[in-house]
Design a protein around this motif. Structure first.
Motif, PDB file in Angstrom:
ATOM      1  N   GLN A 145       5.241  -1.866   7.055  1.00 58.24           N
ATOM      2  CA  GLN A 145       4.470  -0.468   6.602  1.00 58.24           C
ATOM      3  C   GLN A 145       4.367  -0.679   5.836  1.00 58.24           C
ATOM      4  O   GLN A 145       3.562   0.024   4.330  1.00 58.24           O
ATOM      5  CB  GLN A 145       5.738   1.132   7.415  1.00 58.24           C
ATOM      6  CG  GLN A 145       5.265   0.387   9.029  1.00 58.24           C
ATOM      7  CD  GLN A 145       5.834   2.054   9.301  1.00 58.24           C
ATOM      8  OE1 GLN A 145       7.071   2.132   9.234  1.00 58.24           O
ATOM      9  NE2 GLN A 145       4.796   2.431  10.340  1.00 58.24           N
ATOM     10  N   HIS A 147       5.286  -2.405   3.159  1.00 59.35           N
ATOM     11  CA  HIS A 147       3.973  -3.440   2.224  1.00 59.35           C
ATOM     12  C   HIS A 147       2.258  -2.670   2.393  1.00 59.35           C
ATOM     13  O   HIS A 147       1.537  -2.949   1.824  1.00 59.35           O
ATOM     14  CB  HIS A 147       4.320  -4.888   2.880  1.00 59.35           C
ATOM     15  CG  HIS A 147       3.792  -6.402   2.327  1.00 59.35           C
ATOM     16  ND1 HIS A 147       3.937  -6.895   0.670  1.00 59.35           N
ATOM     17  CD2 HIS A 147       2.216  -6.617   2.868  1.00 59.35           C
ATOM     18  CE1 HIS A 147       2.488  -7.054   0.951  1.00 59.35           C
ATOM     19  NE2 HIS A 147       2.416  -7.803   1.908  1.00 59.35           N
ATOM     20  N   ASP A 148       2.314  -2.400   3.683  1.00 58.40           N
ATOM     21  CA  ASP A 148       1.177  -2.546   3.459  1.00 58.40           C
ATOM     22  C   ASP A 148       0.670  -1.013   3.488  1.00 58.40           C
ATOM     23  O   ASP A 148      -0.549  -1.258   2.471  1.00 58.40           O
ATOM     24  CB  ASP A 148       0.469  -1.741   4.939  1.00 58.40           C
ATOM     25  CG  ASP A 148       1.000  -3.050   6.178  1.00 58.40           C
ATOM     26  OD1 ASP A 148       0.717  -4.265   5.798  1.00 58.40           O
ATOM     27  OD2 ASP A 148       0.703  -3.014   7.276  1.00 58.40           O
ATOM     28  N   GLU A 149       1.841  -0.051   2.641  1.00 54.15           N
ATOM     29  CA  GLU A 149       1.447   1.006   2.424  1.00 54.15           C
ATOM     30  C   GLU A 149       0.773   0.707   0.331  1.00 54.15           C
ATOM     31  O   GLU A 149       0.026   1.338  -0.479  1.00 54.15           O
ATOM     32  CB  GLU A 149       2.415   2.421   2.261  1.00 54.15           C
ATOM     33  CG  GLU A 149       1.951   3.483   1.620  1.00 54.15           C
ATOM     34  CD  GLU A 149       2.697   4.321   1.954  1.00 54.15           C
ATOM     35  OE1 GLU A 149       3.141   5.165   1.366  1.00 54.15           O
ATOM     36  OE2 GLU A 149       3.715   4.220   3.093  1.00 54.15           O
ATOM     37  N   GLN A 150       1.893  -0.402   0.234  1.00 55.55           N
ATOM     38  CA  GLN A 150       1.263  -0.255  -1.166  1.00 55.55           C
ATOM     39  C   GLN A 150       0.424  -1.582  -1.112  1.00 55.55           C
ATOM     40  O   GLN A 150      -0.286  -1.744  -2.493  1.00 55.55           O
ATOM     41  CB  GLN A 150       3.026  -1.660  -1.414  1.00 55.55           C
ATOM     42  CG  GLN A 150       4.169  -1.148  -1.562  1.00 55.55           C
ATOM     43  CD  GLN A 150       3.702  -0.252  -2.345  1.00 55.55           C
ATOM     44  OE1 GLN A 150       3.663  -0.397  -4.151  1.00 55.55           O
ATOM     45  NE2 GLN A 150       4.895   0.898  -2.602  1.00 55.55           N
ATOM     46  N   ARG A 151       0.216  -2.326  -0.850  1.00 59.72           N
ATOM     47  CA  ARG A 151      -1.416  -3.217  -0.525  1.00 59.72           C
ATOM     48  C   ARG A 151      -2.371  -1.661  -0.818  1.00 59.72           C
ATOM     49  O   ARG A 151      -3.444  -2.200  -1.338  1.00 59.72           O
ATOM     50  CB  ARG A 151      -1.417  -3.749   0.399  1.00 59.72           C
ATOM     51  CG  ARG A 151      -2.128  -5.739   0.520  1.00 59.72           C
ATOM     52  CD  ARG A 151      -2.029  -6.253   0.901  1.00 59.72           C
ATOM     53  NE  ARG A 151      -2.206  -6.204   3.087  1.00 59.72           N
ATOM     54  CZ  ARG A 151      -1.794  -6.689   4.043  1.00 59.72           C
ATOM     55  NH1 ARG A 151      -1.892  -7.814   3.123  1.00 59.72           N
ATOM     56  NH2 ARG A 151      -1.675  -6.492   4.796  1.00 59.72           N
ATOM     57  N   ARG A 152      -2.564  -0.714   0.068  1.00 59.56           N
ATOM     58  CA  ARG A 152      -3.553   0.425   0.031  1.00 59.56           C
ATOM     59  C   ARG A 152      -4.130   0.875  -1.172  1.00 59.56           C
ATOM     60  O   ARG A 152      -4.610   1.272  -1.762  1.00 59.56           O
ATOM     61  CB  ARG A 152      -2.907   1.323   1.287  1.00 59.56           C
ATOM     62  CG  ARG A 152      -4.388   1.551   2.177  1.00 59.56           C
ATOM     63  CD  ARG A 152      -4.263   2.103   2.948  1.00 59.56           C
ATOM     64  NE  ARG A 152      -3.196   3.428   3.681  1.00 59.56           N
ATOM     65  CZ  ARG A 152      -2.349   3.437   4.333  1.00 59.56           C
ATOM     66  NH1 ARG A 152      -2.266   2.060   4.775  1.00 59.56           N
ATOM     67  NH2 ARG A 152      -1.123   3.579   4.632  1.00 59.56           N
ATOM     68  N   ARG A 153      -2.702   0.961  -2.158  1.00 58.37           N
ATOM     69  CA  ARG A 153      -2.356   1.580  -3.323  1.00 58.37           C
ATOM     70  C   ARG A 153      -3.295   0.479  -3.729  1.00 58.37           C
ATOM     71  O   ARG A 153      -4.163   0.849  -4.999  1.00 58.37           O
ATOM     72  CB  ARG A 153      -1.199   2.137  -3.268  1.00 58.37           C
ATOM     73  CG  ARG A 153      -0.743   3.703  -3.133  1.00 58.37           C
ATOM     74  CD  ARG A 153       0.530   3.574  -3.402  1.00 58.37           C
ATOM     75  NE  ARG A 153       1.514   4.303  -2.710  1.00 58.37           N
ATOM     76  CZ  ARG A 153       2.627   4.812  -2.447  1.00 58.37           C
ATOM     77  NH1 ARG A 153       3.459   4.545  -3.756  1.00 58.37           N
ATOM     78  NH2 ARG A 153       3.735   6.374  -1.798  1.00 58.37           N
ATOM     79  N   ASP A 154      -3.090  -0.646  -3.775  1.00 60.48           N
ATOM     80  CA  ASP A 154      -3.067  -1.636  -4.821  1.00 60.48           C
ATOM     81  C   ASP A 154      -5.009  -1.319  -4.906  1.00 60.48           C
ATOM     82  O   ASP A 154      -5.578  -1.678  -5.656  1.00 60.48           O
ATOM     83  CB  ASP A 154      -3.000  -2.231  -4.513  1.00 60.48           C
ATOM     84  CG  ASP A 154      -0.662  -2.719  -4.987  1.00 60.48           C
ATOM     85  OD1 ASP A 154      -0.921  -2.421  -6.000  1.00 60.48           O
ATOM     86  OD2 ASP A 154      -0.713  -3.982  -4.853  1.00 60.48           O
ATOM     87  N   SER A 155      -5.582  -1.571  -3.104  1.00 61.14           N
ATOM     88  CA  SER A 155      -6.881  -1.288  -2.821  1.00 61.14           C
ATOM     89  C   SER A 155      -7.361  -0.462  -3.805  1.00 61.14           C
ATOM     90  O   SER A 155      -8.707  -0.780  -4.405  1.00 61.14           O
ATOM     91  CB  SER A 155      -7.167  -1.486  -1.839  1.00 61.14           C
ATOM     92  OG  SER A 155      -6.935  -0.912  -1.319  1.00 61.14           O
ATOM     93  N   SER A 156      -7.021   0.755  -3.563  1.00 60.37           N
ATOM     94  CA  SER A 156      -7.398   1.387  -4.249  1.00 60.37           C
ATOM     95  C   SER A 156      -7.757   1.523  -5.814  1.00 60.37           C
ATOM     96  O   SER A 156      -8.429   2.029  -6.395  1.00 60.37           O
ATOM     97  CB  SER A 156      -6.784   3.118  -4.022  1.00 60.37           C
ATOM     98  OG  SER A 156      -6.095   3.366  -2.780  1.00 60.37           O
ATOM     99  N   GLN A 159      -9.751  -0.843  -7.066  1.00 63.55           N
ATOM    100  CA  GLN A 159     -11.179  -0.156  -7.498  1.00 63.55           C
ATOM    101  C   GLN A 159     -11.950   0.259  -8.187  1.00 63.55           C
ATOM    102  O   GLN A 159     -12.421   0.295  -8.678  1.00 63.55           O
ATOM    103  CB  GLN A 159     -11.706   0.415  -5.271  1.00 63.55           C
ATOM    104  CG  GLN A 159     -13.025   1.166  -5.566  1.00 63.55           C
ATOM    105  CD  GLN A 159     -12.998   2.203  -3.819  1.00 63.55           C
ATOM    106  OE1 GLN A 159     -11.705   1.825  -3.193  1.00 63.55           O
ATOM    107  NE2 GLN A 159     -14.166   2.467  -3.823  1.00 63.55           N
TER     108      GLN A 159
END
Lengths: 176, 177
Positions: A145, A147-156, A159
């Motif tokens: 979880q 890791h996924d949250e970090q990845r989501r922030r990274d993708s924002s 962008q």
């Protein structure tokens, strides 16, 4: 020492003396005891024991039977104690094995309270009724979880960064 | 240097004890226990203990009495442990052979007869009676010393001795008849 003991001592000292005793000086009973004693001595002397003993030989020391017996006893006691300790500690070492029940794959069930769909589906498929497995499973879920949250922030952020880069390129090309 | 010579003398003394008193110690053990194998085992133990204590031995009293006292303690411990006493009959006494009988001139018939008579005489005695008489014969200890070795009152030791001698009268009478 009372008189009776003193008299008896005197009588037996005379009867068993190694020195020659005047037989005439002895009373009847003492003379009889003396005769028996001398005959007993002759038997001991003539029974070959003395000559047997002249040829005695000392052996080098060996382990005594008593010591060997003690070793055997100690070994048996140690074996019993080891078996007892193993029997006592067996459930602690193998908690699932002491009942003789081996969990079968069809008894595996999903961890309750977790979403049935999504990216964790594959991870949820195996969950054993075991504290250690359960803890490991929960920890891995938490890590996933995070890791996924970090990845989501990274993708924002990526962008936003790409938008900035495009803006910078437009400024450089003086298109704006 | 003096320690070395003292050690030598201690060792020499134990060796001398074997040659001078071995027969008496063995005779005592055989007479009391009536088993040659046991007597052979115990005599090894007697001299092993004497060897171990060779530096502590004080020249007090007779060495023979000292050795037989050790033998008596060992034999009595054995008896007290409840070991079965095996009484040797004439045939078994006949089987008792020295390690090397060569060069010992003797008449085997006389030996056999003497052994059977001794076996019969010892059969007449209880173990305490045998103990007192054998201690007196082999160790030449006084009755006070015998009583101390047997850990009993003097009167008890004397009583065993007197009864033992009276019991021997039977075999003496048979011999005379």
């Amino acid at each position: 020492m009372n008189d009776e003991t003193r008299d008896l001592l005197h009588q037996l000292e005379q009867a068993t003396s190694r020195e020659a005793v005047d037989r005439g000086s002895l009373d009847e009973e003492t003379a009889m005891l003396r005769e028996n004693w001398l005959a007993f001595g002759r038997l001991l002397q003539s029974s070959d024991q003395s000559r047997l003993a002249e040829t005695i030989s000392l052996r080098p020391p060996t382990a005594s039977p008593r010591r060997s017996g003690l070793w055997i006893l100690a070994s048996v006691a140690s074996a019993i104690a080891a078996s007892f300790i193993l029997w006592i500690s067996w459930p602690a070492i193998f908690p699932n094995n002491h009942q003789g029940v081996v969990q079968q794959p069809d008894q595996v069930h999903p961890e309750p309270g977790l979403p049935a769909s999504g990216v964790y589906r594959g991870m949820r498929e195996v969950a054993w009724e075991d504290d250690w497995d359960h803890n490991f499973y929960q920890t891995s879920l938490a890590l996933q979880q995070f890791h996924d949250e970090q990845r989501r922030r990274d993708s924002s952020l990526s962008q936003l960064q790409s938008e900035f880069l495009e803006f910078a390129r437009e400024v450089e090309s003086e298109s704006l | 240097m003096s320690t070395g010579s003292k050690q030598d003398s201690d060792e020499d003394r134990v060796i001398r004890w074997v040659t001078e008193h071995g027969s008496a110690v063995r005779g005592y053990l055989l007479g009391l226990l009536r088993r040659q194998d046991l007597a052979d085992d115990l005599i090894q133990e007697v001299y092993r203990r004497a060897w171990q204590a060779r530096n502590r031995y004080a020249e007090q009293g007779s060495p023979r009495a000292y050795l037989i006292r050790i033998a008596d303690r060992l034999a009595w411990d054995h008896v007290r442990r409840g070991q079965r006493e095996v009484t040797l009959d004439e045939a078994h006494w006949g089987e008792i052979e020295p390690l090397d009988r060569a060069g010992l001139p003797q008449d085997p018939l006389i030996d056999s007869e003497a052994r059977s008579e001794l076996a019969a005489a010892l059969d007449l005695l209880t173990i305490p009676q045998r103990r007192v008489l054998l201690l007196r014969y082999y160790s030449e200890m006084s009755f006070e010393e015998i009583a101390a070795a047997m850990e009993c009152p003097l009167s008890t030791a004397l009583s065993h001795c007197r009864r033992g001698l009276l019991a021997l009268r039977k075999i003496m009478t048979e011999n005379h008849s």
